[in-house]
Design a protein around this motif. Structure first.
Motif, PDB file in Angstrom:
ATOM      1  N   MET A 119     -24.779  -1.619   8.032  1.00 13.63           N
ATOM      2  CA  MET A 119     -25.316  -0.980   9.228  1.00 13.63           C
ATOM      3  C   MET A 119     -26.850  -1.023   9.153  1.00 13.63           C
ATOM      4  O   MET A 119     -27.416  -0.847   8.078  1.00 13.63           O
ATOM      5  CB  MET A 119     -24.846   0.473   9.319  1.00 13.63           C
ATOM      6  CG  MET A 119     -23.336   0.609   9.522  1.00 13.63           C
ATOM      7  SD  MET A 119     -22.726   2.337   9.396  1.00 13.63           S
ATOM      8  CE  MET A 119     -23.284   3.011  10.985  1.00 13.63           C
ATOM      9  N   ALA A 167     -24.815  -3.779  -2.408  1.00 11.80           N
ATOM     10  CA  ALA A 167     -23.559  -4.320  -1.866  1.00 11.80           C
ATOM     11  C   ALA A 167     -22.695  -3.219  -1.252  1.00 11.80           C
ATOM     12  O   ALA A 167     -21.799  -3.498  -0.454  1.00 11.80           O
ATOM     13  CB  ALA A 167     -22.777  -5.061  -2.953  1.00 11.80           C
ATOM     14  N   ALA A 168     -22.958  -1.966  -1.628  1.00 14.69           N
ATOM     15  CA  ALA A 168     -22.187  -0.851  -1.060  1.00 14.69           C
ATOM     16  C   ALA A 168     -22.369  -0.765   0.453  1.00 14.69           C
ATOM     17  O   ALA A 168     -21.469  -0.305   1.167  1.00 14.69           O
ATOM     18  CB  ALA A 168     -22.604   0.461  -1.730  1.00 14.69           C
ATOM     19  N   GLN A 204     -19.858  -2.939   2.102  1.00 14.96           N
ATOM     20  CA  GLN A 204     -18.514  -2.412   1.823  1.00 14.96           C
ATOM     21  C   GLN A 204     -18.132  -1.360   2.858  1.00 14.96           C
ATOM     22  O   GLN A 204     -17.014  -1.353   3.391  1.00 14.96           O
ATOM     23  CB  GLN A 204     -18.486  -1.822   0.406  1.00 14.96           C
ATOM     24  CG  GLN A 204     -17.128  -1.223   0.038  1.00 14.96           C
ATOM     25  CD  GLN A 204     -17.036  -0.894  -1.450  1.00 14.96           C
ATOM     26  OE1 GLN A 204     -17.600  -1.580  -2.294  1.00 14.96           O
ATOM     27  NE2 GLN A 204     -16.327   0.164  -1.775  1.00 14.96           N
ATOM     28  N   VAL A 205     -19.078  -0.457   3.139  1.00 12.79           N
ATOM     29  CA  VAL A 205     -18.832   0.604   4.125  1.00 12.79           C
ATOM     30  C   VAL A 205     -18.498  -0.012   5.484  1.00 12.79           C
ATOM     31  O   VAL A 205     -17.528   0.379   6.140  1.00 12.79           O
ATOM     32  CB  VAL A 205     -20.054   1.541   4.218  1.00 12.79           C
ATOM     33  CG1 VAL A 205     -19.950   2.463   5.425  1.00 12.79           C
ATOM     34  CG2 VAL A 205     -20.189   2.344   2.924  1.00 12.79           C
ATOM     35  N   THR A 232     -17.268  -2.967   6.244  1.00 17.09           N
ATOM     36  CA  THR A 232     -15.965  -3.654   6.308  1.00 17.09           C
ATOM     37  C   THR A 232     -14.836  -2.664   6.591  1.00 17.09           C
ATOM     38  O   THR A 232     -13.978  -2.922   7.433  1.00 17.09           O
ATOM     39  CB  THR A 232     -15.612  -4.391   4.985  1.00 17.09           C
ATOM     40  OG1 THR A 232     -15.590  -3.467   3.915  1.00 17.09           O
ATOM     41  CG2 THR A 232     -16.578  -5.511   4.703  1.00 17.09           C
ATOM     42  N   GLY A 233     -14.858  -1.527   5.887  1.00 18.39           N
ATOM     43  CA  GLY A 233     -13.805  -0.536   6.074  1.00 18.39           C
ATOM     44  C   GLY A 233     -13.832   0.026   7.485  1.00 18.39           C
ATOM     45  O   GLY A 233     -12.784   0.161   8.136  1.00 18.39           O
ATOM     46  N   LEU A 234     -15.034   0.350   7.963  1.00 14.10           N
ATOM     47  CA  LEU A 234     -15.145   0.958   9.283  1.00 14.10           C
ATOM     48  C   LEU A 234     -14.744  -0.024  10.391  1.00 14.10           C
ATOM     49  O   LEU A 234     -14.045   0.356  11.339  1.00 14.10           O
ATOM     50  CB  LEU A 234     -16.579   1.473   9.517  1.00 14.10           C
ATOM     51  CG  LEU A 234     -17.026   2.623   8.608  1.00 14.10           C
ATOM     52  CD1 LEU A 234     -18.510   2.931   8.827  1.00 14.10           C
ATOM     53  CD2 LEU A 234     -16.198   3.885   8.843  1.00 14.10           C
ATOM     54  N   SER A 253      -9.999  -5.039   5.237  1.00 13.59           N
ATOM     55  CA  SER A 253     -11.307  -5.331   4.671  1.00 13.59           C
ATOM     56  C   SER A 253     -11.171  -6.182   3.409  1.00 13.59           C
ATOM     57  O   SER A 253     -10.175  -6.091   2.696  1.00 13.59           O
ATOM     58  CB  SER A 253     -12.004  -4.021   4.321  1.00 13.59           C
ATOM     59  OG  SER A 253     -11.242  -3.309   3.359  1.00 13.59           O
ATOM     60  N   VAL A 302     -14.821   6.768  13.771  1.00  9.63           N
ATOM     61  CA  VAL A 302     -14.212   5.502  14.185  1.00  9.63           C
ATOM     62  C   VAL A 302     -12.779   5.746  14.655  1.00  9.63           C
ATOM     63  O   VAL A 302     -12.359   5.237  15.696  1.00  9.63           O
ATOM     64  CB  VAL A 302     -14.227   4.475  13.032  1.00  9.63           C
ATOM     65  CG1 VAL A 302     -13.421   3.239  13.404  1.00  9.63           C
ATOM     66  CG2 VAL A 302     -15.670   4.075  12.709  1.00  9.63           C
ATOM     67  N   GLU A 312      -8.521   1.704   4.126  1.00  5.57           N
ATOM     68  CA  GLU A 312      -9.885   1.440   4.592  1.00  5.57           C
ATOM     69  C   GLU A 312     -10.787   2.648   4.329  1.00  5.57           C
ATOM     70  O   GLU A 312     -11.953   2.500   3.982  1.00  5.57           O
ATOM     71  CB  GLU A 312      -9.886   1.059   6.080  1.00  5.57           C
ATOM     72  CG  GLU A 312      -9.053  -0.179   6.408  1.00  5.57           C
ATOM     73  CD  GLU A 312      -9.448  -1.421   5.602  1.00  5.57           C
ATOM     74  OE1 GLU A 312     -10.520  -1.443   4.988  1.00  5.57           O
ATOM     75  OE2 GLU A 312      -8.643  -2.377   5.579  1.00  5.57           O
ATOM     76  N   THR A 335     -11.928   2.370   0.893  1.00  2.13           N
ATOM     77  CA  THR A 335     -12.964   1.335   0.765  1.00  2.13           C
ATOM     78  C   THR A 335     -14.324   1.904   1.157  1.00  2.13           C
ATOM     79  O   THR A 335     -15.334   1.660   0.501  1.00  2.13           O
ATOM     80  CB  THR A 335     -12.612   0.133   1.670  1.00  2.13           C
ATOM     81  OG1 THR A 335     -11.384  -0.424   1.210  1.00  2.13           O
ATOM     82  CG2 THR A 335     -13.698  -0.932   1.631  1.00  2.13           C
ATOM     83  N   VAL A 336     -14.328   2.681   2.230  1.00  2.00           N
ATOM     84  CA  VAL A 336     -15.586   3.238   2.730  1.00  2.00           C
ATOM     85  C   VAL A 336     -16.132   4.295   1.765  1.00  2.00           C
ATOM     86  O   VAL A 336     -17.278   4.206   1.309  1.00  2.00           O
ATOM     87  CB  VAL A 336     -15.396   3.841   4.142  1.00  2.00           C
ATOM     88  CG1 VAL A 336     -16.657   4.577   4.592  1.00  2.00           C
ATOM     89  CG2 VAL A 336     -15.031   2.746   5.140  1.00  2.00           C
ATOM     90  N   ALA A 392     -17.725   3.636  -1.787  1.00  2.00           N
ATOM     91  CA  ALA A 392     -19.081   3.084  -1.849  1.00  2.00           C
ATOM     92  C   ALA A 392     -20.083   4.123  -2.350  1.00  2.00           C
ATOM     93  O   ALA A 392     -21.098   3.776  -2.959  1.00  2.00           O
ATOM     94  CB  ALA A 392     -19.507   2.567  -0.466  1.00  2.00           C
ATOM     95  N   GLN A 409     -20.200   4.011  -6.044  1.00  2.38           N
ATOM     96  CA  GLN A 409     -20.737   2.707  -6.462  1.00  2.38           C
ATOM     97  C   GLN A 409     -22.260   2.746  -6.507  1.00  2.38           C
ATOM     98  O   GLN A 409     -22.878   2.270  -7.462  1.00  2.38           O
ATOM     99  CB  GLN A 409     -20.250   1.625  -5.489  1.00  2.38           C
ATOM    100  CG  GLN A 409     -20.784   0.235  -5.830  1.00  2.38           C
ATOM    101  CD  GLN A 409     -20.082  -0.851  -5.022  1.00  2.38           C
ATOM    102  OE1 GLN A 409     -18.902  -0.759  -4.715  1.00  2.38           O
ATOM    103  NE2 GLN A 409     -20.816  -1.890  -4.684  1.00  2.38           N
ATOM    104  N   VAL A 410     -22.853   3.325  -5.475  1.00  2.12           N
ATOM    105  CA  VAL A 410     -24.313   3.421  -5.417  1.00  2.12           C
ATOM    106  C   VAL A 410     -24.838   4.216  -6.616  1.00  2.12           C
ATOM    107  O   VAL A 410     -25.782   3.799  -7.288  1.00  2.12           O
ATOM    108  CB  VAL A 410     -24.749   4.076  -4.087  1.00  2.12           C
ATOM    109  CG1 VAL A 410     -26.218   4.460  -4.119  1.00  2.12           C
ATOM    110  CG2 VAL A 410     -24.458   3.137  -2.923  1.00  2.12           C
TER     111      VAL A 410
END
Lengths: 406, 406
Positions: free
Chosen positions: A43, A71-72, A75-76, A78-80, A94, B57, B65, B68-69, B72, B75-76
């Motif tokens: 985003m 890369a996070a 990732q966010v 793709t899921g959304l 995703s 969403v 999904e 997946t979101v 993240a 991960q950060v």
């Protein structure tokens, strides 16, 4: 039925509403009977936020950890976007780089794609499930997350289109195509229906910000028909294609400029063998690319002036390196200049048409614009001029090459 | 030399400065000669932000999904904390759930850990490289990202400690240990040096928010010595251990309360066989857990009052379900009540000590607090009272069981 890759950049997925808009566009292609894979960026603003966090923790951070952090963002998305598609009634899932996998080399932060295994995605697509793939990222040696560098999502999309043998790669962005010149400068600029890979590559390298250079190289190497079009307007964009697809070739397809230039002039350098190596060797060792070079031989043949250009962000470093060589090179004066711009005309028609440079110089001379340096390739002519004349030069060339819209 | 897992929650990694503080704490353990693995949560606020995006969403989104979101966020943090450690001179690398791998089942959104392969991490740790592992996440069937549900990072840490056969799992949080009662209510509350798994499990289930219930179950099942301590104060915390490690057992170790309760009373229900099944069957079918149950037999033996409690968030649904059964059950009146609280005393010493309930009832009676329902286990007694008396009851019980600090 066609197989399509649709790529949406940061502004196209910049909010929940915009992701729903993306879902609607994808749904339309699916309902038209196409097999679709989607590639998304983070985003808008998100990558900058994550990069800033990395810089705050440590300005000289481990690039592998940097890749893990940034890369996070994709990732966010793709899921959304997968959720938005499901919500619109389109089956979707995703895919992160490591899940596909999109294998890269170990150049973390600017990795290159080595291989994409599209088998699982193709099975999904055949079953009507739209893969939503994270752009900009892959997985490197040791299963570490790797990113492709800024603008890498375009490259991801084109590489995926090549791997999936897609009929077309559509790059949705915030402009609606490639223009004969920047429409903010040239009111009469026209959108091109088609442009060749070679022209697009020159335009991308020369400062046009529509597509990332590496993605165009990738498209050219794998002959991926690539379309640039708007996420927001519902009109056809510009198709980047093989030269053979373009029947009526323009001599010049576009006029572009790059403000990211700087110039150094060394006045009164001794004109003896090895002097060029003495100047450009140390710059090259420091990773500074010199672009244009002009040498004026003095009348007595003993002194010469050397002018050369580089990326503007390299200027200070270049001056520092040259000053260390002052004794060795023995110039009279070193003159740095940031107030320059490189204006270029690009077109595959030049190959079969002499006199492009002549038309260009004449058009600039008529506006009293002095040309400081020149460089050419088979399909482009670039000139360095004072930045003061940027708009004037671009408009004059646009007219001179008959590109103005009626 | 010991092998340690250090877990840092969202507030402990809530900013770049706090991550640097985390790095300093880890560095100290490494320099003391310990082998350390770190588990981190998402930066505070980040998980909520990501969950909100999912809800925007589509309120009824695909849990895969969603995982997946939200994954993240962790991960950060792993990348940033690994950088912070490197910056402090400690070798480190990040690990996502799929990289370890931490294998889970397919219950996306509240997955359970099935297996952790700690081999690669142990090799790193032996070589002095600190693994920084994403809490809350793992990888489910089909290599899909899975999350463990809210508070899952504690569970990740304890599970990792079990897999690595760590000597201790330190859970750094924003409180400095487990207290005999909530210090915001009981000024004389004391921090416990040690507490048993069983007691901690009861306290976690009964509303104390220090550790997530599942993480305590995991610690108990795998006998992982677990310490709760503060990220911000530099003092020893509370050690959760096997009962055998505690020499002098208190009858009661702590007093806790849960405000997340609601009560329903059905007045004048026919007192006939099958009536309890008629009430609790439909509630159970709807996934509503009924906790305490009280039945008052009427004098004539034909009518009865039934009182029972459930989670407050289930009350409206429960009332709806019961009202559909009105004809069948034939009560005179249905009285819902949110203004209740469950107050509990917990202690392994109860097992060998009669009279705990008596002390409890007497202490509450002395303050004129009416007990509406009672439930007990081997190591706890809970009573339901009016929420108006929460603080008064907790303080009175804290004093009655001799827990007040001097």
């Amino acid at each position: 039925m066609a197989r399509l890759v649709m790529k949406f950049g940061g502004t196209s997925v910049g909010s929940v509403d915009r992701m729903k808009n993306v879902a609607a566009k994808v749904k339309r292609e699916v309902e038209a009977g196409n097999q679709v894979a989607v590639v998304v960026s983070a985003m808008s603003g998100e990558t900058n936020r994550l990069v800033d966090l990395c810089k705050q923790v440590d300005p000289v951070h481990d690039q592998r950890e940097y890749d893990t952090v940034v890369a996070a963002g994709e990732q966010v998305t793709t899921g959304l976007v997968a959720m938005a598609l499901q919500s619109a009634g389109v089956k979707a899932r995703s895919w992160q780089g490591w899940q596909v996998p999109i294998r890269t080399n170990d150049m973390h932060g600017r990795a290159r794609i080595a291989e994409i295994d599209g088998a699982a995605m193709l099975r999904d697509m055949a079953a009507g499930v739209v893969p939503v793939v994270a752009g900009f990222q892959g997985v490197g040696p040791g299963d570490r997350i790797a990113t492709l560098g800024r603008g890498g999502s375009d490259t991801s999309a084109v590489a995926l289109a090549a791997a999936l043998q897609a009929d077309r790669c559509d790059i949705y962005t915030d402009v609606d195509g490639v223009y004969t010149a920047d429409p903010r400068i040239v009111k009469k600029a026209r959108k091109l229906d088609k442009i060749t890979y070679e022209e697009m590559l020159e335009l991308a390298s020369l400062g046009a910000k529509v597509l990332q250079t590496r993605s165009v190289e990738m498209a050219m190497n794998h002959r991926v028909r690539t379309q640039v079009l708007s996420s927001f307007a519902d009109v056809a964009g510009t198709l980047v294609v093989d030269e053979e697809e373009i029947v009526e070739k323009q001599i010049v397809s576009g006029v572009t400029y790059s403000a990211d230039e700087a110039k150094v002039t060394l006045i009164g350098v001794a004109d003896r063998p090895g002097i060029a190596a003495g100047i450009f060797g140390p710059l090259s060792d420091a990773g500074i690319n010199v672009d244009m070079i002009v040498q004026n031989i003095s009348e007595d043949g003993k002194k010469t002036d050397m002018t050369f250009t580089m990326g503007r962000s390299d200027l200070d470093r270049a001056v520092g390196i040259l000053e260390k060589q002052e004794k060795n090179l023995g110039w009279v004066k070193l003159v740095p200049d940031r107030n320059v711009v490189k204006v270029s005309v690009v077109g595959v028609g030049m190959r079969s048409h002499a006199g492009v440079a002549h038309i260009m110089f004449k058009a600039l001379a008529e506006k009293n614009i002095n040309i400081q340096a020149i460089t050419t390739s088979e399909i482009k002519v670039s000139v360095l001029i004072s930045a003061d004349y940027t708009e004037l030069a671009v408009r004059a060339l646009h007219t001179a090459f008959g590109l103005d819209a009626e």
